[in-house]
Design an enzyme around this catalytic site. Structure first.
Site, PDB file in Angstrom:
ATOM      1  N   CYS A 114       0.833  -1.208   0.000  1.00 21.77           N
ATOM      2  CA  CYS A 114       0.000   0.000   0.000  1.00 21.77           C
ATOM      3  C   CYS A 114       0.867   1.257   0.000  1.00 21.77           C
ATOM      4  CB  CYS A 114      -0.933  -0.030   1.209  1.00 21.77           C
ATOM      5  SG  CYS A 114      -1.885   1.491   1.438  1.00 21.77           S
TER       6      CYS A 114
ATOM      7  N   CYS B  69      -0.231   4.011   2.424  1.00 22.67           N
ATOM      8  CA  CYS B  69       0.086   3.630   3.809  1.00 22.67           C
ATOM      9  C   CYS B  69       1.527   4.015   4.146  1.00 22.67           C
ATOM     10  CB  CYS B  69      -0.095   2.124   4.010  1.00 22.67           C
ATOM     11  SG  CYS B  69      -1.766   1.516   3.741  1.00 22.67           S
TER      12      CYS B  69
END
Length: 302
Positions: free
Chosen positions: A36, A39
């Site tokens: 991700c 993230c």
């Protein structure tokens, strides 16, 4: 109960890494994954602010959703990054939209002013403010993330199963997420006394309206019929009911208001009655309802 060995181990890890520290600390819980990109972009900011607030009782816990799929599922995590603030084992704020240091600091300052967070020593036994938890769930629901709202209300319901506001939020969130059967089951499981509570009755009203739902093909047919026969109030009414059940409250309100303008007494005022029922289901304090009520007042009294 009913957990397999891996799930029990996951619960034990979560209890050790998040629940126990949150007994007297404010835990920033970051759901993330290696793949991700957002993230990884968010992580340094979370780490920096958590370090700045460490002496105020704030700590950061990271949960890899690929490695801890069971826990992520319990929180109804549908996208990442998802970030919660946890206190005494419960989510007390959704921090996902706090993407800058200043935004995160502002939310943390508000939470620290309201919760009995300890910077050190033995933790207190006070419970987080239930009204604040419900407010967080309602805010997430109002922002359109029904799945996350349902997850929040499920967590709160474990702490306060007898609270009408919590049960109402859970039912309405499940319904908004398209999980009508689960919403109905949640309502049916409540004792009769709670079902009669005004807050729960509001959710029951929404359930009743959702009962007129149709599939996409039927909805399109009803939309076409209403467009082709604007003077056919039966067709307009059927479309308004169906489109509201499908989540199109703006279209439903527009259709019913046009009906009221054309023939306010049609079918003993059915269009107005249906619109008022929708207002009750959405919530009379909702800004959308306030706007629609002004439109209705202008038609009736303007």
């Amino acid at each position: 109960m009913g957990l397999n060995l891996d799930e029990q181990k996951a619960v034990d890890r979560f209890r050790k890494d998040v629940v126990e520290p949150s007994r007297d600390k404010l835990v920033i819980l970051d759901f993330w994954a290696e793949w991700c990109g957002p993230c990884k972009a968010l992580a340094p900011m979370l780490e920096k602010v958590a370090a700045e607030y460490a002496d105020k009782g704030v700590i950061l816990a990271k949960l890899n959703v690929d490695e801890e799929q069971f826990i992520a599922a319990q929180f109804q995590v549908r996208s990442i990054p998802t970030v919660y603030a946890m206190f005494q084992g419960q989510p007390v704020a959704d921090l996902t939209n706090a993407r800058s240091e200043s935004q995160l600091r502002q939310v943390l300052d508000q939470l620290l002013a309201q919760l009995p967070v300890k910077a050190g020593g033995e933790g207190g036994q006070d419970q987080p403010d239930l009204e604040q938890l419900v407010g967080m769930g309602e805010q997430v629901l109002a922002e359109g993330d029904a799945e996350r709202a349902a997850g929040i209300f499920m967590q709160i319901a474990q702490m306060a199963p007898d609270n009408a506001g919590v049960q109402s939020g859970l039912i309405r969130s499940l319904l908004a997420a398209g999980r009508k059967d689960e919403a109905q089951a949640a309502f049916d499981a409540l004792p009769e006394g709670m079902q009669a509570d005004p807050l729960v009755a509001q959710a029951a009203n929404a359930l009743q309206l959702a009962g007129s739902g149709v599939d996409d093909g039927e909805l399109q047919a009803l939309r076409s019929a209403a467009a082709e026969r604007p003077a056919d109030l039966e067709a307009q009414f059927a479309f308004a009911q169906a489109v509201f059940a499908a989540g199109g409250r703006d279209e439903a309100a527009d259709t019913l208001l046009k009906m009221i303008q054309a023939e306010p007494e049609w079918n003993e005022g059915a269009a107005k009655a249906k619109l008022l029922q929708i207002f009750e289901a959405v919530g009379l304090e909702d800004p959308w309802v306030s706007a629609q009520r002004r439109r209705l007042s202008l038609l009736l009294f303007g």
